[in-house]
Design a protein around this motif. Sequence first.
Motif, PDB file in Angstrom:
ATOM      1  N   PHE A 118       0.778  -1.090   0.083  1.00  0.00           N
ATOM      2  CA  PHE A 118      -0.050  -0.009   0.142  1.00  0.00           C
ATOM      3  C   PHE A 118       1.028   1.335  -0.046  1.00  0.00           C
ATOM      4  N   GLN A 119       1.724   1.187   0.652  1.00  0.00           N
ATOM      5  CA  GLN A 119       2.751   2.540   0.896  1.00  0.00           C
ATOM      6  C   GLN A 119       3.735   2.708  -0.435  1.00  0.00           C
ATOM      7  N   SER A 120       4.011   1.422  -0.808  1.00  0.00           N
ATOM      8  CA  SER A 120       4.572   1.537  -2.337  1.00  0.00           C
ATOM      9  C   SER A 120       3.697   2.168  -3.257  1.00  0.00           C
ATOM     10  N   CYS A 121       2.308   1.752  -3.325  1.00  0.00           N
ATOM     11  CA  CYS A 121       1.433   2.303  -4.329  1.00  0.00           C
ATOM     12  C   CYS A 121       1.503   3.829  -4.069  1.00  0.00           C
ATOM     13  N   MET A 122       1.108   4.159  -2.845  1.00  0.00           N
ATOM     14  CA  MET A 122       0.928   5.634  -2.379  1.00  0.00           C
ATOM     15  C   MET A 122       2.393   6.541  -3.137  1.00  0.00           C
ATOM     16  N   ALA A 123       3.375   5.829  -2.643  1.00  0.00           N
ATOM     17  CA  ALA A 123       4.606   6.694  -3.209  1.00  0.00           C
ATOM     18  C   ALA A 123       4.446   6.607  -4.790  1.00  0.00           C
ATOM     19  N   GLY A 124       4.122   5.900  -5.353  1.00  0.00           N
ATOM     20  CA  GLY A 124       4.103   5.881  -6.802  1.00  0.00           C
ATOM     21  C   GLY A 124       2.836   6.899  -7.304  1.00  0.00           C
ATOM     22  N   TYR A 125       1.888   7.059  -6.576  1.00  0.00           N
ATOM     23  CA  TYR A 125       0.949   7.831  -6.876  1.00  0.00           C
ATOM     24  C   TYR A 125       1.679   9.508  -6.775  1.00  0.00           C
ATOM     25  N   ARG A 126       2.326   9.494  -5.755  1.00  0.00           N
ATOM     26  CA  ARG A 126       2.887  10.863  -5.628  1.00  0.00           C
ATOM     27  C   ARG A 126       4.189  11.338  -6.304  1.00  0.00           C
ATOM     28  N   GLY A 127       4.699  10.102  -6.784  1.00  0.00           N
ATOM     29  CA  GLY A 127       5.939  10.144  -7.499  1.00  0.00           C
ATOM     30  C   GLY A 127       5.844   9.912  -9.029  1.00  0.00           C
ATOM     31  N   PHE A 128       6.517   9.035  -9.461  1.00  0.00           N
ATOM     32  CA  PHE A 128       6.660   8.476 -10.709  1.00  0.00           C
ATOM     33  C   PHE A 128       5.361   8.357 -11.607  1.00  0.00           C
TER      34      PHE A 128
END
Length: 278
Positions: free
Chosen positions: A260-270
């Motif tokens: 979940f945290q990885s997905c959220m980092a993706g939404y905010r980033g790349f």
Amino acid sequence: EFRKSAELIKETGGRGMIMLSGYRWSLETADGKGRFQSQDEFEQKAGADAQCGPDGKPRIWTRKVGSGWMPAKWARICRASERVRREALEVARYCVQAGYPVIHWDQENGGNYVNSVCYSTTHGHPPGDGVWIHQGLEQLYRSLWSEIASLTPDFAVSMEQSNELYMPYLTMAQQRPFATGRQFPALPPSTQPVPLLMFLHHEHLFGWAAYYPWRTTPDGIFYSLAKGFAAGLMPGLGRLEVEKYQREEKQTWERYLKLFQSCMAGYRGFARDALMYG
């Protein structure tokens, strides 16, 4: 506690959303601490506006087990009711003033549309199906924007399983294009759900709810989150389900939270431009 929760959400960079169950009125429910009943209040506030069946009488739904927020007995309100439209607006106003700027109107589209057909001859609409059903909901959405939106710059409207009819009034939509199991009205391999609405109209609204463990796919919560991420859906966490996993399946929850945290980092980033803005 209600207002403090909203403050905490905002302090951590989020915005609170209240999920209202559309025109449903819970008459009786149980939460483990006792039984809640609102039959008298229903009769006083909305009884004359209850949605009626083909026999012209108010329809009452029941289920054998009702717990938590799931009612054991409930009715529905006719969409043509001006009185109930005002009541819904006051509920929305209270939520927004308490710090929850996003109002979600649930369970009123798709398969549940048929439950909004009303056969009353006293509500001011033709008995049975008709365009008046759409117009009733459209009027509520217009009122939300004209009467509630000015209370906060963060105001937004969400809807479950939207279609193009309601897009002019929506900021976001709760979509479920990630299932691979049993699908209404047919079964794979005959059908396969795809995120068509979100693909066609991604620049106009975004989708959410990539996490629903209590009604997810046979493939599990990891798959539903990953496919939801690929479709550009903002993940949604349900408190009761989170507590269940933390209590009963800690290892699964820890693995899921990492994804979940990885997905959220993706939404905010790349992935931000591609997934959030089409």
